[in-house]
Design an enzyme around this catalytic site. Structure first.
Site, PDB file in Angstrom:
ATOM      1  N   GLU A   1      23.164   4.567 -10.902  1.00 51.62           N
ATOM      2  CA  GLU A   1      23.364   5.947 -10.434  1.00 51.62           C
ATOM      3  C   GLU A   1      24.734   6.126  -9.772  1.00 51.62           C
ATOM      4  O   GLU A   1      24.859   6.501  -8.614  1.00 51.62           O
ATOM      5  CB  GLU A   1      22.245   6.370  -9.498  1.00 51.62           C
ATOM      6  CG  GLU A   1      20.909   6.512 -10.193  1.00 51.62           C
ATOM      7  CD  GLU A   1      19.846   7.226  -9.371  1.00 51.62           C
ATOM      8  OE1 GLU A   1      18.959   7.850  -9.981  1.00 51.62           O
ATOM      9  OE2 GLU A   1      19.912   7.171  -8.127  1.00 51.62           O
TER      10      GLU A   1
ATOM     11  N   GLU B   1      15.470   6.321 -15.865  1.00 55.63           N
ATOM     12  CA  GLU B   1      14.600   6.530 -14.708  1.00 55.63           C
ATOM     13  C   GLU B   1      13.931   7.893 -14.829  1.00 55.63           C
ATOM     14  O   GLU B   1      14.600   8.899 -15.090  1.00 55.63           O
ATOM     15  CB  GLU B   1      15.373   6.490 -13.386  1.00 55.63           C
ATOM     16  CG  GLU B   1      15.881   5.138 -12.970  1.00 55.63           C
ATOM     17  CD  GLU B   1      16.448   5.145 -11.551  1.00 55.63           C
ATOM     18  OE1 GLU B   1      16.008   5.990 -10.731  1.00 55.63           O
ATOM     19  OE2 GLU B   1      17.331   4.321 -11.269  1.00 55.63           O
TER      20      GLU B   1
ATOM     21  N   ASP C   1      -1.626   5.975   1.654  1.00 58.14           N
ATOM     22  CA  ASP C   1      -1.342   5.301   2.920  1.00 58.14           C
ATOM     23  C   ASP C   1      -0.604   6.249   3.859  1.00 58.14           C
ATOM     24  O   ASP C   1      -0.486   7.449   3.584  1.00 58.14           O
ATOM     25  CB  ASP C   1      -0.540   4.022   2.675  1.00 58.14           C
ATOM     26  CG  ASP C   1       0.654   4.250   1.759  1.00 58.14           C
ATOM     27  OD1 ASP C   1       1.338   5.292   1.917  1.00 58.14           O
ATOM     28  OD2 ASP C   1       0.913   3.414   0.873  1.00 58.14           O
TER      29      ASP C   1
ATOM     30  N   ASN D   1       5.185  10.251   0.890  1.00 58.84           N
ATOM     31  CA  ASN D   1       5.652  10.160  -0.489  1.00 58.84           C
ATOM     32  C   ASN D   1       6.934  10.953  -0.699  1.00 58.84           C
ATOM     33  O   ASN D   1       7.118  12.033  -0.133  1.00 58.84           O
ATOM     34  CB  ASN D   1       4.568  10.650  -1.442  1.00 58.84           C
ATOM     35  CG  ASN D   1       3.393   9.692  -1.524  1.00 58.84           C
ATOM     36  OD1 ASN D   1       3.559   8.490  -1.364  1.00 58.84           O
ATOM     37  ND2 ASN D   1       2.203  10.216  -1.766  1.00 58.84           N
TER      38      ASN D   1
END
Length: 376
Positions: free
Chosen positions: A173, A281, A292, A296
């Site tokens: 990237e 990607e 969890d 995110n």
């Protein structure tokens, strides 16, 4: 003289891998369209309690992906990620030893490999491209030699082990350059960036002269809307000896949103530059929930209305994306970290996974329907 100094710096990093025995594994066949998965985190996830299952039965994740149509494993390589030891009980990940383990597992599952050189000790992306600590303060000529010798030494080590990758990403990237500050694009000057990138490219080409497997070279830019400006400036600065234009395509940050626009953009890039194009990607959420306490990166609220954050919505999105890439003449697609399920794994920002809702496994580690798109 500079090249020899740089080579000496590398010996300490590669010595720990020198005792590995050569692996005798048949070469993977190259398909017309490459379906890949970035499995850089798998060793670490498993070491920290993560389990992968097919209909409740535990299985090797590499085998799971291969049996669902994945032909290639992408794996990142950091130069000297000592920082990972502090978070993982003294064990290092994404160094050469860990990468060798991943490549060996990919080979044993019958898959090809895309080796992703970050040229950093840590994550590289458009905002940050930190020069490896061992190379800090080097003038541009010595930094170029370090890139060349490091790239060549890694590939030669993999050759000794029978683990040469079919593809090599020279950088990750690199929208704004590589190995800041020397390689950063500043005042529209792309020359230092181009010279450093060419050093890595030259190393791969020189390695190929003595290798039966001749890795195809990928250069990598994030998001389709940035590709034309980036390629125009980079090729004008002298970067032309590469095989594949690698793109990150994340719907959350993309200005190219419709499937037709994705096809058209890929086709236009191919026609203008005469190179193969691959999405290296991508990802999409299968739920709005979190496994969890680690927040995110992509939430369910980010999902498109026509592709809701559900197992079925994720499957439709990924299958449609694969079709769009094929329609545009793209060479393939690689899903980023589809196995980064929640575990005791810890990174700089939390414990568990910030990607558990974008994996191709549910919260119990079972395969999700979208995995079938890999063989679509």
């Amino acid at each position: 003289m500079l090249k020899w100094i740089a080579f000496i710096i590398l010996l300490g990093l590669l010595f720990s891998c020198s005792s590995e025995k050569k692996t005798t594994i048949p070469k993977a066949s190259v398909p017309d369209f490459i379906s890949g998965v970035d499995l850089s985190y798998v060793n670490q996830v498993e070491d920290h309690g993560g389990k992968f299952r097919v209909k409740g039965i535990e299985a090797d994740p590499f085998r799971i992906f291969q049996e669902h149509g994945a032909s290639t494993v992408r794996v990142r390589l950091w130069h000297n990620p000592e920082w990972t030891k502090k978070l993982n009980g003294g064990k290092t990940y994404s160094d050469l030893a860990d990468v060798i383990k991943t490549i060996r597992r990919a080979r044993q599952a019958g898959m090809m490999v895309n080796l992703d050189f970050h040229y950093s000790d840590d994550w590289s992306d458009p905002a940050k491209q930190a020069v490896p600590k061992a190379w800090e303060g080097l003038a541009l000529p010595l930094l170029k030699d370090s890139v060349y010798n490091y790239t060549l030494a890694v590939l030669n080590q993999l050759k000794l082990l029978g683990l040469v990758p079919e593809m090599v990403q020279v950088g990750n990237e690199n929208n704004n350059g590589i190995m800041f500050p020397l390689g950063k694009v500043s005042n529209d000057d792309w020359s230092s960036f181009a010279s450093l990138l060419n050093s890595g490219i030259d190393a791969v080409r020189d390695f190929s002269k003595t290798s039966s497997i001749k890795p195809r070279i990928i250069i990598h830019v994030a998001q389709l809307q940035n590709a034309f400006h980036w390629l125009k400036n980079l090729t004008a600065a002298g970067v032309n000896d590469f095989d594949i234009i690698g793109l990150s395509h994340y719907f959350k940050w993309s200005e190219v949103t419709s499937m037709q626009a994705i096809s058209d953009t890929i086709s236009a890039i191919r026609n203008k530059y005469g190179k193969e194009v691959m999405v290296v990607e991508t990802a999409y959420p299968w739920t709005a929930l979190n496994a969890d306490l680690y927040p995110n990166v992509i939430s369910g609220a980010d999902a498109f209305e026509q592709y809701p954050a559900s197992p079925e919505g994720q499957q439709r999105y990924l299958c449609d994306l694969v079709d769009a890439i094929r329609k545009g003449g793209g060479k393939g697609v690689m899903y980023w970290e589809p196995a980064w399920i929640s575990s005791r794994l810890r990174d700089q920002w939390g414990q568990g996974s910030s990607w558990d809702n974008c994996t191709l496994f549910d919260f119990e580690g079972n395969v999700l329907p979208a995995m079938n798109c890999l063989g679509h």
